[in-house]
Design a protein around this motif. Structure first.
Motif, mmCIF file in Angstrom:
data_model
loop_
_atom_site.group_PDB
_atom_site.id
_atom_site.type_symbol
_atom_site.label_atom_id
_atom_site.label_comp_id
_atom_site.label_asym_id
_atom_site.label_seq_id
_atom_site.Cartn_x
_atom_site.Cartn_y
_atom_site.Cartn_z
ATOM 1 N N GLY A 296 5.285 -16.667 -3.922
ATOM 2 C CA GLY A 296 3.789 -16.930 -2.965
ATOM 3 C C GLY A 296 2.733 -16.142 -3.669
ATOM 4 O O GLY A 296 3.196 -15.372 -4.621
ATOM 5 N N ARG A 297 1.564 -16.433 -3.097
ATOM 6 C CA ARG A 297 0.428 -15.605 -3.844
ATOM 7 C C ARG A 297 0.475 -14.162 -3.535
ATOM 8 O O ARG A 297 -0.007 -13.105 -4.194
ATOM 9 C CB ARG A 297 -0.766 -16.230 -3.478
ATOM 10 C CG ARG A 297 -0.986 -17.743 -4.138
ATOM 11 C CD ARG A 297 -2.219 -18.328 -3.815
ATOM 12 N NE ARG A 297 -2.476 -19.537 -4.480
ATOM 13 C CZ ARG A 297 -3.514 -20.443 -4.206
ATOM 14 N NH1 ARG A 297 -4.638 -19.920 -3.504
ATOM 15 N NH2 ARG A 297 -3.639 -21.707 -4.821
ATOM 16 N N GLN A 298 0.913 -14.016 -2.131
ATOM 17 C CA GLN A 298 0.774 -12.488 -1.460
ATOM 18 C C GLN A 298 2.020 -11.705 -1.972
ATOM 19 O O GLN A 298 3.277 -12.257 -1.396
ATOM 20 C CB GLN A 298 0.733 -12.709 0.119
ATOM 21 C CG GLN A 298 -0.755 -13.085 0.240
ATOM 22 C CD GLN A 298 -2.161 -12.308 -0.088
ATOM 23 O OE1 GLN A 298 -1.868 -11.122 -0.163
ATOM 24 N NE2 GLN A 298 -2.926 -13.180 -0.373
ATOM 25 N N LEU A 299 1.985 -11.103 -2.873
ATOM 26 C CA LEU A 299 3.049 -10.290 -3.347
ATOM 27 C C LEU A 299 3.483 -8.919 -2.621
ATOM 28 O O LEU A 299 2.352 -8.211 -2.354
ATOM 29 C CB LEU A 299 3.153 -9.959 -4.702
ATOM 30 C CG LEU A 299 3.014 -11.385 -5.799
ATOM 31 C CD1 LEU A 299 2.842 -10.698 -7.427
ATOM 32 C CD2 LEU A 299 3.978 -12.315 -5.893
ATOM 33 N N ASP A 300 4.876 -8.754 -2.151
ATOM 34 C CA ASP A 300 4.917 -7.569 -1.647
ATOM 35 C C ASP A 300 5.053 -6.133 -2.838
ATOM 36 O O ASP A 300 4.838 -6.461 -3.969
ATOM 37 C CB ASP A 300 6.081 -7.373 -0.772
ATOM 38 C CG ASP A 300 7.477 -7.685 -1.531
ATOM 39 O OD1 ASP A 300 7.753 -7.458 -2.710
ATOM 40 O OD2 ASP A 300 8.493 -8.478 -0.936
ATOM 41 N N ARG A 301 5.418 -4.986 -2.418
ATOM 42 C CA ARG A 301 5.346 -3.641 -3.120
ATOM 43 C C ARG A 301 6.668 -4.048 -4.367
ATOM 44 O O ARG A 301 6.243 -3.775 -5.434
ATOM 45 C CB ARG A 301 5.623 -2.716 -2.501
ATOM 46 C CG ARG A 301 5.537 -1.341 -2.981
ATOM 47 C CD ARG A 301 5.697 -0.208 -2.423
ATOM 48 N NE ARG A 301 7.275 0.022 -2.109
ATOM 49 C CZ ARG A 301 7.931 0.392 -2.977
ATOM 50 N NH1 ARG A 301 7.639 1.219 -3.970
ATOM 51 N NH2 ARG A 301 9.478 0.606 -2.720
ATOM 52 N N LEU A 302 7.843 -4.615 -3.968
ATOM 53 C CA LEU A 302 8.460 -4.857 -5.009
ATOM 54 C C LEU A 302 8.089 -6.075 -5.974
ATOM 55 O O LEU A 302 8.400 -5.892 -7.123
ATOM 56 C CB LEU A 302 10.082 -5.237 -4.365
ATOM 57 C CG LEU A 302 11.020 -3.836 -4.135
ATOM 58 C CD1 LEU A 302 11.117 -3.356 -5.789
ATOM 59 C CD2 LEU A 302 10.172 -2.783 -3.605
ATOM 60 N N GLU A 303 7.709 -6.989 -5.299
ATOM 61 C CA GLU A 303 7.327 -8.557 -6.246
ATOM 62 C C GLU A 303 6.208 -8.133 -7.190
ATOM 63 O O GLU A 303 5.776 -8.807 -8.216
ATOM 64 C CB GLU A 303 6.987 -9.432 -5.210
ATOM 65 C CG GLU A 303 8.172 -10.191 -4.489
ATOM 66 C CD GLU A 303 7.611 -11.324 -3.351
ATOM 67 O OE1 GLU A 303 8.452 -11.869 -2.891
ATOM 68 O OE2 GLU A 303 6.411 -10.742 -2.982
ATOM 69 N N SER A 304 5.422 -7.067 -6.864
ATOM 70 C CA SER A 304 4.310 -6.597 -7.770
ATOM 71 C C SER A 304 4.608 -5.928 -9.041
ATOM 72 O O SER A 304 3.791 -5.420 -9.824
ATOM 73 C CB SER A 304 3.293 -5.822 -6.958
ATOM 74 O OG SER A 304 2.845 -6.611 -5.831
ATOM 75 N N GLN A 305 5.943 -5.631 -9.151
ATOM 76 C CA GLN A 305 6.493 -4.881 -10.378
ATOM 77 C C GLN A 305 6.069 -5.597 -11.621
ATOM 78 O O GLN A 305 5.815 -6.766 -11.306
ATOM 79 C CB GLN A 305 7.799 -4.521 -10.219
ATOM 80 C CG GLN A 305 8.231 -3.723 -8.729
ATOM 81 C CD GLN A 305 7.177 -2.247 -8.954
ATOM 82 O OE1 GLN A 305 7.234 -1.543 -9.761
ATOM 83 N NE2 GLN A 305 6.418 -2.079 -7.687
ATOM 84 N N SER A 306 6.266 -4.816 -12.725
ATOM 85 C CA SER A 306 6.040 -5.486 -13.951
ATOM 86 C C SER A 306 7.071 -6.674 -14.583
ATOM 87 O O SER A 306 8.298 -6.503 -14.136
ATOM 88 C CB SER A 306 5.691 -4.275 -15.192
ATOM 89 O OG SER A 306 7.257 -3.800 -15.273
ATOM 90 N N ARG A 307 6.659 -7.554 -15.321
ATOM 91 C CA ARG A 307 7.670 -8.262 -16.087
ATOM 92 C C ARG A 307 8.843 -7.527 -16.838
ATOM 93 O O ARG A 307 10.034 -8.108 -16.454
ATOM 94 C CB ARG A 307 6.894 -9.250 -16.880
ATOM 95 C CG ARG A 307 7.842 -10.346 -17.682
ATOM 96 C CD ARG A 307 7.079 -11.120 -18.562
ATOM 97 N NE ARG A 307 7.819 -12.450 -18.831
ATOM 98 C CZ ARG A 307 7.730 -13.600 -18.374
ATOM 99 N NH1 ARG A 307 7.040 -13.648 -17.173
ATOM 100 N NH2 ARG A 307 8.546 -14.502 -18.653
ATOM 101 N N LYS B 89 0.907 -1.255 -0.002
ATOM 102 C CA LYS B 89 0.088 -0.152 -0.017
ATOM 103 C C LYS B 89 0.871 1.244 0.006
ATOM 104 O O LYS B 89 0.117 2.597 -0.098
ATOM 105 C CB LYS B 89 -0.919 -0.155 1.218
ATOM 106 C CG LYS B 89 -1.982 -1.091 1.043
ATOM 107 C CD LYS B 89 -2.707 -1.062 2.621
ATOM 108 C CE LYS B 89 -3.651 -2.431 2.719
ATOM 109 N NZ LYS B 89 -4.496 -2.300 3.868
ATOM 110 N N ALA B 90 2.073 1.145 0.179
ATOM 111 C CA ALA B 90 3.110 2.245 0.272
ATOM 112 C C ALA B 90 3.084 3.042 -1.115
ATOM 113 O O ALA B 90 3.182 2.204 -1.988
ATOM 114 C CB ALA B 90 4.463 2.059 0.820
#
Length: 212
Positions: free
Chosen positions: A153-164, A64-65
């Motif tokens: 995992g299924r719950q991605l943090d802010r960095l893991e949520s970045q684009s391919r 959410k940051a």
């Protein structure tokens, strides 16, 4: 009880790679192996490993940051300055082997190559944050994006949520750093099972250790 072995000036090994590469598993295997050889080993993570740095880590990874690219870079460097002065430098001075899950190469890859910030500026901030501390050996555990993504995992943090595309740039960044610093940075194939990957890791670590 036998006294644990120490090394004059310490021995600093960092583990790098994109999220999902398996670097944390390799660090744990290295810790167990080196402890089995009788060395005194300390394991740390970046960002983190001190109360202040762990608070910064929580903010950086919060999905959410909302943080600007430069603000993100400065937060990583602030956390790095804390762990370097409070944990890394004293342990190296005491002669320990220090294993760290990420260090400044991650920031060069993620914020420099991934966020497309000025690489020269990023490296200047590294020098401010860590002073004279440099890894003796950096191991980049390299996997393709499909493999890396399948391990998360299924719950991605802010960095893991970045684009391919972002992670593709980060991976290329790690490989470019390895090309530029062939003596310090070694790339290992992280695709096989962890014990097979560790054979590569073990050989690199022991080769460097034997030179000490």
């Amino acid at each position: 009880m036998a006294r644990l072995k120490r090394i004059k000036g310490g021995f600093f090994v960092t583990f790098e790679g994109i999220d999902g590469c398996g670097k944390s598993t390799q660090l744990t295997l290295a810790q167990d192996h080196l402890a089995g050889l009788g060395y005194e080993v300390a394991t740390l993570r970046e960002p983190g490993s001190t109360p202040t740095a762990e608070r910064i880590r929580k903010l950086l990874l919060d999905p959410k940051a909302r943080i600007s690219d430069v603000g993100e870079l400065l937060l990583y460097e602030a956390a790095r300055a804390e762990v370097t002065s409070a944990e890394i430098a004293p342990r190296l001075k005491a002669g320990l082997i220090v294993l760290c899950d990420r260090f400044y190469d991650s920031t060069t890859a993620y914020q420099g190559y991934g966020r497309k910030l000025d690489i020269k500026m990023v490296k200047q901030l590294h020098r401010i944050a860590v002073g004279s501390i440099r890894p003796d050996l950096t191991l980049v555990v390299d996997v393709d994006l499909k493999t890396a993504f399948s391990r998360r995992g299924r719950q991605l943090d802010r960095l893991e949520s970045q684009s391919r595309d972002f992670f593709q740039r980060v991976r290329r960044g790690f490989l470019e750093l390895a090309r530029q610093e062939k003596t310090r940075i070694k790339v290992v194939d992280g695709t096989p099972p962890p014990t097979v990957v560790f054979e590569q890791v073990r050989k690199h670590i022991e080769r460097k250790l034997n030179r000490r």
